[in-house]
Design a protein around this motif. Structure first.
Motif, mmCIF file in Angstrom:
data_model
loop_
_atom_site.group_PDB
_atom_site.id
_atom_site.type_symbol
_atom_site.label_atom_id
_atom_site.label_comp_id
_atom_site.label_asym_id
_atom_site.label_seq_id
_atom_site.Cartn_x
_atom_site.Cartn_y
_atom_site.Cartn_z
ATOM 1 N N SER A 1 6.156 -2.140 -32.620
ATOM 2 C CA SER A 1 5.257 -2.680 -31.607
ATOM 3 C C SER A 1 6.007 -3.571 -30.631
ATOM 4 O O SER A 1 7.090 -4.077 -30.940
ATOM 5 C CB SER A 1 4.116 -3.455 -32.257
ATOM 6 O OG SER A 1 4.619 -4.523 -33.020
ATOM 7 N N SER A 2 5.423 -3.736 -29.461
ATOM 8 C CA SER A 2 6.042 -4.485 -28.353
ATOM 9 C C SER A 2 7.439 -3.941 -28.065
ATOM 10 O O SER A 2 8.416 -4.681 -27.972
ATOM 11 C CB SER A 2 6.089 -5.982 -28.662
ATOM 12 O OG SER A 2 4.778 -6.483 -28.845
ATOM 13 N N VAL A 3 7.525 -2.631 -27.919
ATOM 14 C CA VAL A 3 8.804 -1.951 -27.678
ATOM 15 C C VAL A 3 9.275 -2.210 -26.254
ATOM 16 O O VAL A 3 8.504 -2.077 -25.300
ATOM 17 C CB VAL A 3 8.660 -0.433 -27.926
ATOM 18 C CG1 VAL A 3 9.921 0.310 -27.526
ATOM 19 C CG2 VAL A 3 8.310 -0.167 -29.380
ATOM 20 N N THR A 4 10.541 -2.587 -26.126
ATOM 21 C CA THR A 4 11.133 -2.809 -24.804
ATOM 22 C C THR A 4 12.246 -1.826 -24.485
ATOM 23 O O THR A 4 12.672 -1.724 -23.341
ATOM 24 C CB THR A 4 11.689 -4.245 -24.683
ATOM 25 O OG1 THR A 4 12.632 -4.472 -25.732
ATOM 26 C CG2 THR A 4 10.564 -5.267 -24.773
ATOM 27 N N MET A 5 12.735 -1.083 -25.496
ATOM 28 C CA MET A 5 13.799 -0.118 -25.267
ATOM 29 C C MET A 5 13.746 0.960 -26.330
ATOM 30 O O MET A 5 13.482 0.681 -27.491
ATOM 31 C CB MET A 5 15.167 -0.811 -25.298
ATOM 32 C CG MET A 5 16.347 0.058 -24.851
ATOM 33 S SD MET A 5 17.127 1.050 -26.151
ATOM 34 C CE MET A 5 17.782 -0.172 -27.230
ATOM 35 N N PHE A 6 13.981 2.193 -25.886
ATOM 36 C CA PHE A 6 14.034 3.328 -26.799
ATOM 37 C C PHE A 6 15.117 4.269 -26.312
ATOM 38 O O PHE A 6 15.153 4.635 -25.136
ATOM 39 C CB PHE A 6 12.685 4.057 -26.832
ATOM 40 C CG PHE A 6 12.744 5.394 -27.536
ATOM 41 C CD1 PHE A 6 12.836 5.461 -28.911
ATOM 42 C CD2 PHE A 6 12.730 6.570 -26.812
ATOM 43 C CE1 PHE A 6 12.902 6.688 -29.553
ATOM 44 C CE2 PHE A 6 12.794 7.801 -27.448
ATOM 45 C CZ PHE A 6 12.884 7.858 -28.823
ATOM 46 N N GLU A 7 16.037 4.652 -27.210
ATOM 47 C CA GLU A 7 17.085 5.630 -26.917
ATOM 48 C C GLU A 7 17.186 6.582 -28.088
ATOM 49 O O GLU A 7 17.053 6.173 -29.241
ATOM 50 C CB GLU A 7 18.460 4.963 -26.747
ATOM 51 C CG GLU A 7 18.610 4.073 -25.567
ATOM 52 C CD GLU A 7 19.996 3.438 -25.499
ATOM 53 O OE1 GLU A 7 20.815 3.626 -26.438
ATOM 54 O OE2 GLU A 7 20.251 2.726 -24.526
ATOM 55 N N GLY A 8 17.435 7.821 -27.797
ATOM 56 C CA GLY A 8 17.627 8.789 -28.868
ATOM 57 C C GLY A 8 18.445 9.963 -28.387
ATOM 58 O O GLY A 8 18.157 10.530 -27.336
ATOM 59 N N SER A 9 19.486 10.273 -29.110
ATOM 60 C CA SER A 9 20.304 11.438 -28.773
ATOM 61 C C SER A 9 19.968 12.578 -29.725
ATOM 62 O O SER A 9 19.406 12.363 -30.795
ATOM 63 C CB SER A 9 21.796 11.093 -28.878
ATOM 64 O OG SER A 9 22.132 10.763 -30.213
ATOM 65 N N ARG A 10 20.301 13.788 -29.300
ATOM 66 C CA ARG A 10 20.101 14.957 -30.171
ATOM 67 C C ARG A 10 21.191 15.979 -29.877
ATOM 68 O O ARG A 10 20.945 17.100 -29.463
ATOM 69 C CB ARG A 10 18.727 15.569 -29.959
ATOM 70 C CG ARG A 10 18.391 16.561 -31.077
ATOM 71 C CD ARG A 10 16.959 16.994 -31.032
ATOM 72 N NE ARG A 10 16.587 17.786 -32.175
ATOM 73 C CZ ARG A 10 17.016 19.030 -32.395
ATOM 74 N NH1 ARG A 10 17.829 19.620 -31.562
ATOM 75 N NH2 ARG A 10 16.612 19.679 -33.474
#
Length: 100
Positions: free
Chosen positions: A47-56
């Motif tokens: 919760s209260s997410v300020t950043m999201f990164e994901g590689s694949r």
């Protein structure tokens, strides 16, 4: 339970849901919570997410299983067995039984 001690090793990542409006992210996983028993559906929410990164890139080979998970302050890092990394900055997390 601290994030670093969650039973996420070998858990299978099913889906990632990003709710942009509410700044929440939910990972649906099958986790081996009780030793010797089959994996069970769990939700790992942020919760209260300020950043999201994901590689694949699958640099170590295709896999949807989690290798390791750790927290560095408010940054949560999930290392996949494929070599990919998911990073989330959030105020808090919750790990509970259930599915989407």
């Amino acid at each position: 339970m601290s994030f670093d001690n969650l039973p996420l090793h070998d858990a299978v990542l099913k889906t990632i849901v990003v709710d942009w409006g509410s700044a929440e992210i939910i990972l649906s996983v099958s986790a081996f919570v009780i030793k010797g028993e089959a994996a069970a559906p769990y939700l790992l929410g942020f919760s209260s997410v300020t950043m999201f990164e994901g590689s694949r890139f699958n640099e170590w080979g295709a896999s949807n299983s989690i290798l390791d998970a750790k927290a560095l302050g408010t940054e949560f890092i999930i290392q996949m067995q494929s070599g990919d990394v998911i990073k989330i900055m959030a105020a808090s997390y919750a790990f509970q039984s259930g599915s989407l």
